[in-house]
Design a protein around this motif. Structure first.
Motif, PDB file in Angstrom:
ATOM      1  N   PRO A  18       5.820  54.234 -38.835  1.00 59.10           N
ATOM      2  CA  PRO A  18       5.491  55.095 -39.980  1.00 59.10           C
ATOM      3  C   PRO A  18       4.492  56.175 -39.586  1.00 59.10           C
ATOM      4  O   PRO A  18       3.712  56.010 -38.640  1.00 59.10           O
ATOM      5  N   GLY A  19       4.515  57.289 -40.314  1.00 57.57           N
ATOM      6  CA  GLY A  19       3.630  58.404 -40.008  1.00 57.57           C
ATOM      7  C   GLY A  19       2.181  58.132 -40.358  1.00 57.57           C
ATOM      8  O   GLY A  19       1.858  57.230 -41.143  1.00 57.57           O
ATOM      9  N   ARG A  20       1.298  58.940 -39.788  1.00 55.90           N
ATOM     10  CA  ARG A  20      -0.135  58.805 -40.012  1.00 55.90           C
ATOM     11  C   ARG A  20      -0.501  58.958 -41.492  1.00 55.90           C
ATOM     12  O   ARG A  20      -1.499  58.424 -41.946  1.00 55.90           O
ATOM     13  N   GLN A  21       0.336  59.661 -42.252  1.00 51.33           N
ATOM     14  CA  GLN A  21       0.038  59.852 -43.680  1.00 51.33           C
ATOM     15  C   GLN A  21       0.071  58.524 -44.448  1.00 51.33           C
ATOM     16  O   GLN A  21      -0.424  58.435 -45.569  1.00 51.33           O
ATOM     17  N   HIS A  22       0.669  57.495 -43.828  1.00 49.61           N
ATOM     18  CA  HIS A  22       0.743  56.187 -44.482  1.00 49.61           C
ATOM     19  C   HIS A  22      -0.418  55.267 -44.076  1.00 49.61           C
ATOM     20  O   HIS A  22      -0.454  54.106 -44.493  1.00 49.61           O
ATOM     21  N   MET A  30      -2.206  45.780 -45.581  1.00 51.24           N
ATOM     22  CA  MET A  30      -2.585  44.784 -44.579  1.00 51.24           C
ATOM     23  C   MET A  30      -3.640  43.847 -45.122  1.00 51.24           C
ATOM     24  O   MET A  30      -3.655  42.650 -44.825  1.00 51.24           O
ATOM     25  N   ASN A  31      -4.528  44.378 -45.933  1.00 47.95           N
ATOM     26  CA  ASN A  31      -5.563  43.551 -46.538  1.00 47.95           C
ATOM     27  C   ASN A  31      -4.954  42.549 -47.517  1.00 47.95           C
ATOM     28  O   ASN A  31      -5.463  41.444 -47.682  1.00 47.95           O
ATOM     29  N   LYS A  32      -3.844  42.949 -48.158  1.00 48.23           N
ATOM     30  CA  LYS A  32      -3.193  42.086 -49.134  1.00 48.23           C
ATOM     31  C   LYS A  32      -2.266  41.070 -48.465  1.00 48.23           C
ATOM     32  O   LYS A  32      -2.229  39.899 -48.845  1.00 48.23           O
ATOM     33  N   ASN A  33      -1.468  41.528 -47.504  1.00 49.60           N
ATOM     34  CA  ASN A  33      -0.487  40.643 -46.875  1.00 49.60           C
ATOM     35  C   ASN A  33      -0.151  41.159 -45.483  1.00 49.60           C
ATOM     36  O   ASN A  33       0.782  41.939 -45.287  1.00 49.60           O
ATOM     37  N   ARG A  34      -0.918  40.709 -44.499  1.00 51.17           N
ATOM     38  CA  ARG A  34      -0.769  41.188 -43.131  1.00 51.17           C
ATOM     39  C   ARG A  34       0.610  40.860 -42.553  1.00 51.17           C
ATOM     40  O   ARG A  34       1.232  41.686 -41.880  1.00 51.17           O
ATOM     41  N   ILE A  35       1.082  39.662 -42.815  1.00 52.79           N
ATOM     42  CA  ILE A  35       2.364  39.253 -42.249  1.00 52.79           C
ATOM     43  C   ILE A  35       3.502  40.096 -42.801  1.00 52.79           C
ATOM     44  O   ILE A  35       4.421  40.482 -42.066  1.00 52.79           O
ATOM     45  N   GLU A  36       3.460  40.392 -44.079  1.00 49.28           N
ATOM     46  CA  GLU A  36       4.523  41.181 -44.690  1.00 49.28           C
ATOM     47  C   GLU A  36       4.632  42.551 -44.032  1.00 49.28           C
ATOM     48  O   GLU A  36       5.746  43.026 -43.741  1.00 49.28           O
ATOM     49  N   VAL A  37       3.496  43.200 -43.788  1.00 52.48           N
ATOM     50  CA  VAL A  37       3.500  44.526 -43.166  1.00 52.48           C
ATOM     51  C   VAL A  37       4.058  44.458 -41.753  1.00 52.48           C
ATOM     52  O   VAL A  37       4.892  45.278 -41.347  1.00 52.48           O
ATOM     53  N   LYS A  43      11.246  44.815 -38.603  1.00 56.06           N
ATOM     54  CA  LYS A  43      12.609  44.931 -39.140  1.00 56.06           C
ATOM     55  C   LYS A  43      13.069  46.380 -39.194  1.00 56.06           C
ATOM     56  O   LYS A  43      14.219  46.699 -38.873  1.00 56.06           O
ATOM     57  N   LEU A  44      12.169  47.284 -39.586  1.00 54.05           N
ATOM     58  CA  LEU A  44      12.544  48.680 -39.767  1.00 54.05           C
ATOM     59  C   LEU A  44      12.625  49.467 -38.464  1.00 54.05           C
ATOM     60  O   LEU A  44      13.483  50.343 -38.302  1.00 54.05           O
ATOM     61  N   TYR A  45      11.710  49.170 -37.524  1.00 53.57           N
ATOM     62  CA  TYR A  45      11.573  50.035 -36.354  1.00 53.57           C
ATOM     63  C   TYR A  45      11.974  49.383 -35.040  1.00 53.57           C
ATOM     64  O   TYR A  45      11.984  50.052 -34.005  1.00 53.57           O
ATOM     65  N   GLY A  46      12.277  48.093 -35.044  1.00 55.19           N
ATOM     66  CA  GLY A  46      12.745  47.469 -33.823  1.00 55.19           C
ATOM     67  C   GLY A  46      11.668  46.718 -33.063  1.00 55.19           C
ATOM     68  O   GLY A  46      10.619  46.360 -33.604  1.00 55.19           O
ATOM     69  N   ASP A  47      11.931  46.500 -31.776  1.00 52.33           N
ATOM     70  CA  ASP A  47      11.085  45.624 -30.968  1.00 52.33           C
ATOM     71  C   ASP A  47       9.762  46.245 -30.543  1.00 52.33           C
ATOM     72  O   ASP A  47       8.867  45.532 -30.077  1.00 52.33           O
ATOM     73  N   ALA A  48       9.629  47.544 -30.650  1.00 52.93           N
ATOM     74  CA  ALA A  48       8.371  48.223 -30.323  1.00 52.93           C
ATOM     75  C   ALA A  48       8.036  49.162 -31.477  1.00 52.93           C
ATOM     76  O   ALA A  48       8.852  50.014 -31.840  1.00 52.93           O
ATOM     77  N   LYS A  56      -7.233  53.276 -36.835  1.00 49.98           N
ATOM     78  CA  LYS A  56      -6.631  52.614 -35.691  1.00 49.98           C
ATOM     79  C   LYS A  56      -5.120  52.777 -35.678  1.00 49.98           C
ATOM     80  O   LYS A  56      -4.505  53.105 -36.696  1.00 49.98           O
ATOM     81  N   THR A  57      -4.519  52.517 -34.535  1.00 55.17           N
ATOM     82  CA  THR A  57      -3.073  52.399 -34.419  1.00 55.17           C
ATOM     83  C   THR A  57      -2.772  51.094 -33.706  1.00 55.17           C
ATOM     84  O   THR A  57      -3.297  50.833 -32.619  1.00 55.17           O
ATOM     85  N   LEU A  58      -1.957  50.259 -34.342  1.00 54.78           N
ATOM     86  CA  LEU A  58      -1.553  48.998 -33.743  1.00 54.78           C
ATOM     87  C   LEU A  58      -0.202  49.169 -33.064  1.00 54.78           C
ATOM     88  O   LEU A  58       0.697  49.830 -33.598  1.00 54.78           O
ATOM     89  N   TYR A  59      -0.043  48.557 -31.894  1.00 48.65           N
ATOM     90  CA  TYR A  59       1.220  48.596 -31.159  1.00 48.65           C
ATOM     91  C   TYR A  59       1.819  47.192 -31.195  1.00 48.65           C
ATOM     92  O   TYR A  59       1.326  46.263 -30.543  1.00 48.65           O
ATOM     93  N   LEU A  60       2.874  47.028 -32.002  1.00 48.50           N
ATOM     94  CA  LEU A  60       3.538  45.736 -32.142  1.00 48.50           C
ATOM     95  C   LEU A  60       4.717  45.660 -31.183  1.00 48.50           C
ATOM     96  O   LEU A  60       5.601  46.522 -31.199  1.00 48.50           O
ATOM     97  N   PHE A  61       4.745  44.621 -30.341  1.00 48.81           N
ATOM     98  CA  PHE A  61       5.857  44.394 -29.425  1.00 48.81           C
ATOM     99  C   PHE A  61       6.481  43.038 -29.752  1.00 48.81           C
ATOM    100  O   PHE A  61       5.788  42.021 -29.775  1.00 48.81           O
ATOM    101  N   ASN A  62       7.804  43.049 -29.986  1.00 53.60           N
ATOM    102  CA  ASN A  62       8.438  41.893 -30.614  1.00 53.60           C
ATOM    103  C   ASN A  62       9.706  41.448 -29.882  1.00 53.60           C
ATOM    104  O   ASN A  62      10.738  41.204 -30.489  1.00 53.60           O
ATOM    105  N   HIS A  63       9.613  41.341 -28.581  1.00 51.99           N
ATOM    106  CA  HIS A  63      10.723  40.838 -27.771  1.00 51.99           C
ATOM    107  C   HIS A  63      10.154  39.824 -26.771  1.00 51.99           C
ATOM    108  O   HIS A  63       9.012  39.969 -26.321  1.00 51.99           O
ATOM    109  N   PRO A  64      10.912  38.770 -26.426  1.00 55.13           N
ATOM    110  CA  PRO A  64      10.398  37.781 -25.467  1.00 55.13           C
ATOM    111  C   PRO A  64       9.907  38.403 -24.159  1.00 55.13           C
ATOM    112  O   PRO A  64       8.903  37.942 -23.595  1.00 55.13           O
ATOM    113  N   ASP A  65      10.591  39.442 -23.679  1.00 56.87           N
ATOM    114  CA  ASP A  65      10.145  40.079 -22.438  1.00 56.87           C
ATOM    115  C   ASP A  65       8.798  40.772 -22.618  1.00 56.87           C
ATOM    116  O   ASP A  65       7.985  40.837 -21.686  1.00 56.87           O
TER     117      ASP A  65
END
Length: 457
Positions: A18-22, A30-37, A43-48, A56-65
């Protein structure tokens, strides 16, 4: 999805997100429901994925590798990150939050307490605590609901005291509440980015300061008691930490280190198993066919006699149930890291200082690696079913050099307790109760778990 190559940075692709405007709205969510975010981003953007979060900017990586690279292949470049960094402010620099030589020294001191022979010798103490839990639950048969989450906290603190500390923790009545206040404060520090000093007279801050004083007192009393009354073999955690402080020339620093280590062990040593057991009782109740099979195995294996190690190894279905519980609701639901130097994960550039997230909760529900991933199905862990499954698609105890040191004891404890209760009792939350995850330092059931008790069979 990402291309699965990792290695030295070559200014690779920028992960989508998502863009910085969000950023501010995401911070609020995130304060309300971290897991949901986090789950939604995967789901929306894939494994990275990039998740802008306030400044801040968080970098989520979601593949076994990705998990393998960050946790096992290149762990020196990824130190403990957001959340755990903030936990350091409230629980100190213990095994959970420390790095480098400090962490290596702590691990070396504590590791022998968790060797297989010593842990196996603790089976009697664990079984005894499980029997006491059943006796306590029996008093609620025919009565109103009892908070199982609270009972699991009491149970796991009892096991922790007897198996690792050679101490009776039951005399410290507010331990569970104090650790809850510590977790709440750690999450508050994370979401406010340490912007609010702990001395401010907010209700949460007041509760935290009181809890910290209480916990400091517990640690001091445990240490003083062990110094006054050493255990014969000196192989418990408190004795080993005392021995390690004797070698330090800086006594103030040494005592502070021991305090941090004990504080961390008290928190991590009970909260993870309490969370797993709470989710187990909830999910078993929601699946009567699982409850019946659990009961049948427990009766056949345990009978009426004391549990042996041979019995423990025969509880195969009970183990499958717990493995599936930990897949859906891993106690350690997030593994945050900070990149020390710029790097590349899955073809995506990661700048130095970036907050990198490996999330077992989303990884263990990844549709590419788990069929019908949100369904509770212990048969996934039946013998032979794991063949061909990606090794790092299932990491409830972490991975790499910081793999959970207490995993063997935790699994023993959860297996013994679940089987003992399933043999004798049936716990029910009722058809209309729905549990929601509360992602703190561990993933616990929000608001407690009220369940009624009746005899099994």
């Amino acid at each position: 999805m990402s291309t699965l190559t990792s290695g030295p940075p070559r200014k690779g692709l920028r992960p989508p997100g998502p863009g910085r405007q969000h950023a501010l709205s995401l911070l609020w969510r995130m304060n309300k429901n971290r897991i949901e975010v986090i789950a939604e981003a995967a789901k929306l953007y894939g494994d990275a994925t990039r998740i802008p979060l306030g400044p801040k900017t968080l970098y989520l990586f979601n593949h076994p590798d990705h998990a393998k690279y960050v946790l096992a292949d290149n762990p020196l470049n990824f130190h403990k990150g957001i959340g755990l960094q903030h936990a350091r402010k409230v629980i100190g620099d213990g095994l959970l939050t420390s790095e480098g030589d400090r962490w290596k020294s702590q691990r070396k001191t504590i590791q022998p307490v968790f060797n297989a022979k010593r842990i196996n010798a603790q089976l009697g103490a664990v079984a005894d605590e499980a029997d006491n839990l059943v006796k306590r639950l029996r008093t609620h048969i025919g009565q109103g609901p009892v908070d199982v989450r609270s009972l699991m906290t009491d149970l796991t603190l009892g096991v922790l005291g007897r198996t690792l500390l050679a101490a009776d923790l039951s005399e410290y009545e507010s331990l569970g509440e104090d650790f809850e206040a510590v977790q709440n404060q750690a999450m508050f520090e994370m979401m406010t980015l340490n912007a609010v000093p702990t001395w401010t007279p907010l209700p949460m801050q007041n509760r935290f300061r009181k809890a910290r004083r209480n916990l400091m007192d517990v640690v001091a009393r445990l240490s003083a008691e062990r110094r006054a009354h050493p255990t014969p073999d000196g192989d418990d955690v408190v004795s080993r930490l005392i021995q390690s402080t004797e070698r330090e020339t800086d006594r103030v620093r040494a005592l502070g280190s021991m305090r941090d280590d004990l504080m961390t062990l008290l928190l991590a040593g009970h909260e993870t198993t309490a969370s797993t057991l709470s989710w187990a009782f909830y999910l078993v109740d929601k699946h009567p066919e699982v409850a019946e099979r659990l009961h049948k195995e427990a009766v056949e294996v345990l009978g009426d006699g004391p549990m042996s190690l041979a019995d423990l190894h025969k509880l195969t279905y009970t183990t499958q149930v717990l493995e599936e519980v930990m897949r859906l609701y891993p106690a350690v639901w997030l593994l945050p890291r900070i990149a020390q130097e710029e790097d590349e994960i899955g073809g995506y550039h990661v700048p130095a200082g970036a907050d990198v997230l490996i999330c077992p909760y989303t990884l263990q529900r990844h549709p590419d690696f788990w069929e019908d991933p949100d369904r509770f199905d212990p048969e996934r862990f039946a013998p032979g079913r794991a063949s061909g499954r990606a090794r790092y698609a299932y990491i409830p105890f972490g991975a790499g050099p910081r793999f959970c040191v207490g995993n063997t004891l935790g699994m023993m404890e959860a297996t013994v307790v679940l089987a003992t209760v399933a043999r004798d009792l049936r716990l029910s939350a009722g058809p209309h109760f729905e549990a929601f995850g509360e992602p703190m330092l561990t993933l616990r059931i929000r608001g407690g778990l009220p369940m009624t008790v009746k005899a099994a069979g």
